[in-house]
Structure formats: C-alpha cells, structure tokens
Design an enzyme around this catalytic site. Sequence first.
Site, PDB file in Angstrom:
ATOM      1  N   ASP A  16      10.185   3.107 -11.527  1.00 29.75           N
ATOM      2  CA  ASP A  16       8.745   3.127 -11.271  1.00 29.75           C
ATOM      3  C   ASP A  16       8.394   1.877 -10.471  1.00 29.75           C
ATOM      4  O   ASP A  16       8.538   0.753 -10.962  1.00 29.75           O
ATOM      5  CB  ASP A  16       8.019   3.130 -12.626  1.00 29.75           C
ATOM      6  N   ILE A  17       7.929   2.070  -9.261  1.00 31.49           N
ATOM      7  CA  ILE A  17       7.673   0.926  -8.371  1.00 31.49           C
ATOM      8  C   ILE A  17       6.568   0.013  -8.917  1.00 31.49           C
ATOM      9  O   ILE A  17       6.532  -1.173  -8.577  1.00 31.49           O
ATOM     10  CB  ILE A  17       7.357   1.421  -6.931  1.00 31.49           C
ATOM     11  N   ASN A  30      -3.367   6.988   1.562  1.00 33.83           N
ATOM     12  CA  ASN A  30      -3.933   7.900   2.567  1.00 33.83           C
ATOM     13  C   ASN A  30      -4.958   7.119   3.375  1.00 33.83           C
ATOM     14  O   ASN A  30      -5.329   5.999   3.011  1.00 33.83           O
ATOM     15  CB  ASN A  30      -4.526   9.156   1.926  1.00 33.83           C
ATOM     16  N   GLY A  38       0.165  10.853  -6.852  1.00 35.64           N
ATOM     17  CA  GLY A  38       1.496  10.309  -6.590  1.00 35.64           C
ATOM     18  C   GLY A  38       1.599   8.815  -6.842  1.00 35.64           C
ATOM     19  O   GLY A  38       0.996   8.276  -7.772  1.00 35.64           O
ATOM     20  N   ASP A  40       0.466   6.399  -5.098  1.00 33.73           N
ATOM     21  CA  ASP A  40      -0.824   5.745  -4.826  1.00 33.73           C
ATOM     22  C   ASP A  40      -1.655   5.667  -6.116  1.00 33.73           C
ATOM     23  O   ASP A  40      -2.168   4.595  -6.487  1.00 33.73           O
ATOM     24  CB  ASP A  40      -1.548   6.562  -3.743  1.00 33.73           C
ATOM     25  N   SER A 128       5.859   9.537   2.253  1.00 34.02           N
ATOM     26  CA  SER A 128       5.648  10.885   2.829  1.00 34.02           C
ATOM     27  C   SER A 128       6.483  11.994   2.202  1.00 34.02           C
ATOM     28  O   SER A 128       6.292  13.154   2.542  1.00 34.02           O
ATOM     29  CB  SER A 128       5.878  10.920   4.353  1.00 34.02           C
ATOM     30  N   THR A 129       7.420  11.641   1.298  1.00 38.67           N
ATOM     31  CA  THR A 129       8.329  12.690   0.807  1.00 38.67           C
ATOM     32  C   THR A 129       7.803  13.439  -0.422  1.00 38.67           C
ATOM     33  O   THR A 129       8.477  14.314  -0.944  1.00 38.67           O
ATOM     34  CB  THR A 129       9.721  12.119   0.463  1.00 38.67           C
ATOM     35  N   TYR A 132       2.953  14.645   0.917  1.00 32.52           N
ATOM     36  CA  TYR A 132       2.902  14.831   2.376  1.00 32.52           C
ATOM     37  C   TYR A 132       4.066  15.662   2.923  1.00 32.52           C
ATOM     38  O   TYR A 132       4.122  15.942   4.129  1.00 32.52           O
ATOM     39  CB  TYR A 132       2.802  13.486   3.093  1.00 32.52           C
TER      40      TYR A 132
END
Length: 180
Positions: A16-17, A30, A38, A40, A128-129, A132
């Site tokens: 987990d970042i 975004n 996600g 974000d 983006s994976t 997006y």
Amino acid sequence: MKIHWQGDRLVVAEGDITRFEGDAIVNAANKSLQGGGGVDGAIHRAAGPELLEACRELRRTTLPDGLPAGEVVLTPGFRLPASHVIHTVGPVFATSEDRSSQLADCYRKALQLAGQHRFTRLAFPAISTGIYGYPADAAAKIVATVMRETLPEFPELTVTLMFFSKADADGFLKNASLPV
Ligand code: AR6
C-alpha cells in the site's frame, strides 16, 4: 523484490503506497485534483482533509483549469508517512490513439521534480493501470524505458515501484525487461 539495477536504485515492491516512508509518493490523480477512487482515494484518506484543501488552493491559484495529463504538481504529505505528494494525471487508455508519451511524461516529470527538490526516496503506483484502463504489460515497458533513461540523471534518488498485488509486481517484472 529488488531489481539490481543502477546499484539497487530501482525497487519493485508489493504493498500500500500510503504506508511508504520517504520524501514523496506519486498520486495517480485526475485533472480536477479533487480526489477520486483507487490510489487517489486511498492517498486522500490517509493524508487527511488538509490534502484536499491544498489541492483546492492549487485550483484557485496556479491550476484554475486543473492538471493536464502528463503533468505533475507537488503538495505536502500532511498525515502520510511520506513528506510530500507528487500528483500526476495519467492518460485514459484508448485504442484509437497512442497515449504512451503522456504516461511516460508522468514518470519522467515526477522524477525531475523529485530531483529538483533533492528528494532521495520516491514511490510510484502503477499509474493509469486501474480505473484508466491502461494495459499493465504496455505500461510496464513504458515505465522501464523512462527509468532506464531518466534515473541516471538523478544519482541520489532511489525509486520504489509499488504494486498493489504480487501478481501486478510479477507482471511488471515479466514485461519490463530490466535486468533482475
Ligand atoms: N497502493 C498502491 N497501489 C494502489 C493502491 C494503493 N493504496 N490503491 C490502488 N492501487 P487507479 P488510474 C493500484 O485506478 O488507473 C481515480 O479515481 C491499482 O491496483 O488508482 O491512474 C483518480 O481520481 C492500480 O494498479 O489509477 C482518477 O480519476 C493502480 O494503483 C483515476 O482513478 C492505479 O489504479 C485514475 O486512474
């Protein structure tokens, strides 16, 4: 999981970042910078409401039209263990158009911003994976190319590519063609 490349300066990790301790984590945001789902959403929840307020201040001042795809902007990390957040906006995947240069820009410009601030520890999610829709194998090749080209310019920087699952991390290693 480590790629022994550039003296261990590129680390591939699963996790987990929002738990990353370092100078900065990159947010796959975004254009609106007002949060989302996600990674974000997870970053905003962990950083606290001060992060949304900082993003709103950016919208009121330097970014009235929002952050374009491929661009980056820095905020503090507030309640995160990481000191800062580098927000970027990945491209929405499209079969009708090649948007790989926008995805490359996200990584390259985040590295450059980190270098300008003399950061030494930076973590990226797989931009983006998720929502997006960018195919992970194609994204892996783009990320590997940017790291190979740009990381040597910033010798003090260690980069962690943080994948949410082991399958994602393994997929990256399979597709990235970096020496393991
Ligand atoms: N730590 C690490 N990786 C994560 C985490 C986490 N806590 N949570 C998710 N991921 P996504 P995008 C992975 O959808 O495709 C938002 O609504 C996830 O498994 O977060 O760039 C924004 O506001 C995937 O591999 O980002 C935008 O509207 C990767 O992070 C939009 O989603 C990216 O998935 C951006 O979509």
